[in-house]
Design a protein around this motif. Sequence first.
Motif, PDB file in Angstrom:
ATOM      1  N   ARG A 149      37.742  42.784  41.169  1.00  0.00           N
ATOM      2  CA  ARG A 149      37.827  43.082  39.736  1.00  0.00           C
ATOM      3  C   ARG A 149      39.073  43.891  39.389  1.00  0.00           C
ATOM      4  O   ARG A 149      39.563  43.831  38.265  1.00  0.00           O
ATOM      5  CB  ARG A 149      36.563  43.814  39.259  1.00  0.00           C
ATOM      6  CG  ARG A 149      35.302  42.933  39.321  1.00  0.00           C
ATOM      7  CD  ARG A 149      34.168  43.549  38.528  1.00  0.00           C
ATOM      8  NE  ARG A 149      34.545  43.787  37.159  1.00  0.00           N
ATOM      9  CZ  ARG A 149      34.034  44.751  36.401  1.00  0.00           C
ATOM     10  NH1 ARG A 149      33.115  45.565  36.883  1.00  0.00           N
ATOM     11  NH2 ARG A 149      34.437  44.904  35.155  1.00  0.00           N
ATOM     12  N   HIS A 150      39.552  44.686  40.347  1.00  0.00           N
ATOM     13  CA  HIS A 150      40.776  45.447  40.069  1.00  0.00           C
ATOM     14  C   HIS A 150      41.960  44.498  39.874  1.00  0.00           C
ATOM     15  O   HIS A 150      42.839  44.751  39.050  1.00  0.00           O
ATOM     16  CB  HIS A 150      41.055  46.453  41.180  1.00  0.00           C
ATOM     17  CG  HIS A 150      40.060  47.588  41.186  1.00  0.00           C
ATOM     18  ND1 HIS A 150      38.864  47.531  41.869  1.00  0.00           N
ATOM     19  CD2 HIS A 150      40.086  48.779  40.540  1.00  0.00           C
ATOM     20  CE1 HIS A 150      38.195  48.653  41.654  1.00  0.00           C
ATOM     21  NE2 HIS A 150      38.900  49.428  40.856  1.00  0.00           N
ATOM     22  N   GLU A 184      39.690  48.575  29.281  1.00  0.00           N
ATOM     23  CA  GLU A 184      39.002  48.385  30.561  1.00  0.00           C
ATOM     24  C   GLU A 184      38.469  46.963  30.586  1.00  0.00           C
ATOM     25  O   GLU A 184      37.992  46.460  29.567  1.00  0.00           O
ATOM     26  CB  GLU A 184      37.833  49.372  30.685  1.00  0.00           C
ATOM     27  CG  GLU A 184      38.284  50.820  30.683  1.00  0.00           C
ATOM     28  CD  GLU A 184      37.129  51.798  30.853  1.00  0.00           C
ATOM     29  OE1 GLU A 184      35.970  51.350  31.003  1.00  0.00           O
ATOM     30  OE2 GLU A 184      37.406  53.004  30.843  1.00  0.00           O
ATOM     31  N   ALA A 220      31.760  41.152  35.495  1.00  0.00           N
ATOM     32  CA  ALA A 220      30.396  41.651  35.278  1.00  0.00           C
ATOM     33  C   ALA A 220      29.420  40.468  35.329  1.00  0.00           C
ATOM     34  O   ALA A 220      28.211  40.642  35.479  1.00  0.00           O
ATOM     35  CB  ALA A 220      30.289  42.366  33.936  1.00  0.00           C
ATOM     36  N   LYS A 274      41.838  49.474  34.132  1.00  0.00           N
ATOM     37  CA  LYS A 274      40.856  49.425  35.216  1.00  0.00           C
ATOM     38  C   LYS A 274      39.721  48.493  34.828  1.00  0.00           C
ATOM     39  O   LYS A 274      39.601  48.116  33.662  1.00  0.00           O
ATOM     40  CB  LYS A 274      40.306  50.832  35.488  1.00  0.00           C
ATOM     41  CG  LYS A 274      39.530  51.443  34.300  1.00  0.00           C
ATOM     42  CD  LYS A 274      39.209  52.907  34.521  1.00  0.00           C
ATOM     43  CE  LYS A 274      37.904  53.149  35.269  1.00  0.00           C
ATOM     44  NZ  LYS A 274      36.671  52.738  34.579  1.00  0.00           N
ATOM     45  N   PRO A 275      38.864  48.117  35.818  1.00  0.00           N
ATOM     46  CA  PRO A 275      37.664  47.366  35.436  1.00  0.00           C
ATOM     47  C   PRO A 275      36.619  48.313  34.829  1.00  0.00           C
ATOM     48  O   PRO A 275      36.643  49.512  35.107  1.00  0.00           O
ATOM     49  CB  PRO A 275      37.154  46.788  36.760  1.00  0.00           C
ATOM     50  CG  PRO A 275      37.838  47.528  37.843  1.00  0.00           C
ATOM     51  CD  PRO A 275      38.975  48.311  37.276  1.00  0.00           C
ATOM     52  N   THR A 276      35.723  47.765  34.006  1.00  0.00           N
ATOM     53  CA  THR A 276      34.607  48.556  33.470  1.00  0.00           C
ATOM     54  C   THR A 276      33.665  48.933  34.615  1.00  0.00           C
ATOM     55  O   THR A 276      33.644  48.270  35.660  1.00  0.00           O
ATOM     56  CB  THR A 276      33.819  47.736  32.439  1.00  0.00           C
ATOM     57  OG1 THR A 276      33.526  46.460  33.021  1.00  0.00           O
ATOM     58  CG2 THR A 276      34.621  47.543  31.161  1.00  0.00           C
ATOM     59  N   ASP A 277      32.829  49.956  34.411  1.00  0.00           N
ATOM     60  CA  ASP A 277      32.042  50.514  35.511  1.00  0.00           C
ATOM     61  C   ASP A 277      30.565  50.139  35.527  1.00  0.00           C
ATOM     62  O   ASP A 277      29.857  50.497  36.466  1.00  0.00           O
ATOM     63  CB  ASP A 277      32.146  52.045  35.500  1.00  0.00           C
ATOM     64  CG  ASP A 277      33.527  52.518  35.938  1.00  0.00           C
ATOM     65  OD1 ASP A 277      34.147  51.822  36.779  1.00  0.00           O
ATOM     66  OD2 ASP A 277      33.985  53.552  35.436  1.00  0.00           O
ATOM     67  N   ASN A 278      30.092  49.451  34.506  1.00  0.00           N
ATOM     68  CA  ASN A 278      28.670  49.085  34.498  1.00  0.00           C
ATOM     69  C   ASN A 278      28.545  47.669  33.947  1.00  0.00           C
ATOM     70  O   ASN A 278      28.955  47.402  32.813  1.00  0.00           O
ATOM     71  CB  ASN A 278      27.873  50.090  33.635  1.00  0.00           C
ATOM     72  CG  ASN A 278      26.387  49.767  33.624  1.00  0.00           C
ATOM     73  OD1 ASN A 278      25.974  48.762  33.054  1.00  0.00           O
ATOM     74  ND2 ASN A 278      25.590  50.601  34.260  1.00  0.00           N
ATOM     75  N   SER A 279      27.976  46.786  34.754  1.00  0.00           N
ATOM     76  CA  SER A 279      27.967  45.367  34.367  1.00  0.00           C
ATOM     77  C   SER A 279      27.116  45.117  33.119  1.00  0.00           C
ATOM     78  O   SER A 279      27.470  44.278  32.283  1.00  0.00           O
ATOM     79  CB  SER A 279      27.494  44.500  35.531  1.00  0.00           C
ATOM     80  OG  SER A 279      26.152  44.820  35.874  1.00  0.00           O
ATOM     81  N   SER A 293      29.123  46.236  30.229  1.00  0.00           N
ATOM     82  CA  SER A 293      30.314  45.394  30.074  1.00  0.00           C
ATOM     83  C   SER A 293      30.068  44.198  29.168  1.00  0.00           C
ATOM     84  O   SER A 293      30.918  43.831  28.365  1.00  0.00           O
ATOM     85  CB  SER A 293      30.771  44.854  31.438  1.00  0.00           C
ATOM     86  OG  SER A 293      31.003  45.912  32.323  1.00  0.00           O
TER      87      SER A 293
END
Length: 442
Positions: A193-194, A176, A181, A204-209, A212
């Motif tokens: 980011r995608h 990811e 971020a 995919k991109p990570t979900d929490n900056s 990250s």
Amino acid sequence: MREINASIPFDKRLWKQDIAGSKAHVAMLAKQGIVSAEDAQAISQGLDTVAAEYEANGVPVNLDLEDIHMVTESRLAELIGPVAGRLHTARSRNDQVATDFRLWVRDAIDEVEAGLDALQQALLARAEEHADAVMPGFTHLQSAQPVTLGHHLMAYHAMVRRDRSRFADARERLNECPLGAAALAGTGFPIDRHATAAALGFAKPTDNSLDSVSDRDFALDYLMAATQLSLHLSRLAEEFIIWASQPFGFIKLPDAYSTGSSIMPQKRNPDAAELVRGHAGRIMGCMNALCVTMKGLPLAYSKDMQDDKPPVFEAHDLLGLSIAAMTGMIETVTFRTDRMRALAESGFATATDLADWLVREANVPFREAHHITGRAVAAAESAGTPLADLPIETLKAIDARIDDRIYAVLTVDASVASRKSHGGTAPDQVRARIAQARKEKA
Ligand code: ARG
């Protein structure tokens, strides 16, 4: 400050990943209209030139520029002027280094995977060659029951199979992308980011900056998988060292993986195996180092995390050498199967077969059969013969229910051939497991 702060002496190893990350980032910035297409093109071409220079001459280690990110950006500015400054829009070194390092560890996992594939091929080939070769099987390093050398080697194949699944699992979780971020909170620029994640081959991109830029689980996953693999390699190395000793004499290590002594002309030392065993200790130390670095860090990025890279680089280099040396030793070692067989026959290793025969053919409870067999072993020991050479009168005197048919189970070949349960040491089982391993791979 200059010396303690700089990471360029070691993070120059990230240069390819750093250039790839920057190219994906600037292409996205252009696509989103955050920088002009013209500036993006100048930056991208400039980055190609920097990459070509690094390829040809290596990365210049300038401590004043601190790290690979600043060294590359500063060279880019020398080449294309102030437009280079647009590259770092909507990005921080915090998400940049997290991205670079993930890309690097992903490549490292792929290298390990290729090495482990070769190691498994070597194990399969030697196991097939020696599927029928009888050796003593040990518990407590005491002769226990005869097994086949092929079976013993396939035990290591099974360990490496689990190692490969751990690396594959680590790769999937790693995949990811933290880019975007920014420093810790994300960015106000309309980035995609995608798009950068896809351009760099991430799922995919990570979900929490915050996570990250402060997460190094991917590096720990790698080090933990490396630790467990090195532990397995070390156990095999240890067996080779014991087997190569004169009292055992089970193997002759090839000259290519041994050394002589500067004073004792007869010596052939198993140095490569000893170093595989030694490197395992260092790899475990690297794993421990990063665990301890990370354990007290508050969110998000702290400079302690710059120390994440040396242990991963060190462990990867040591692991690559260990895998290659072990593969080479497996491919070229001479197994002295005559010696293995002689020792399997001398240690009363078929005692369990005698006991099992009494249970099966004479309906004796196993505990009683165990006692009777103990007396037979004592008789063989005082006569100085293997169990299979005891005269029938002697055996009958120990227990009248024993008859001539017993000799069919007292040989080591009969013993291993009888152990046909799934995963057992019978040569047919070993060949079936080898075929299964080849089929799973295909
Ligand atoms: N060289 C740094 C590292 O490896 C890059 C990130 C620096 N970030 C910062 N805010 N100083 O961790």
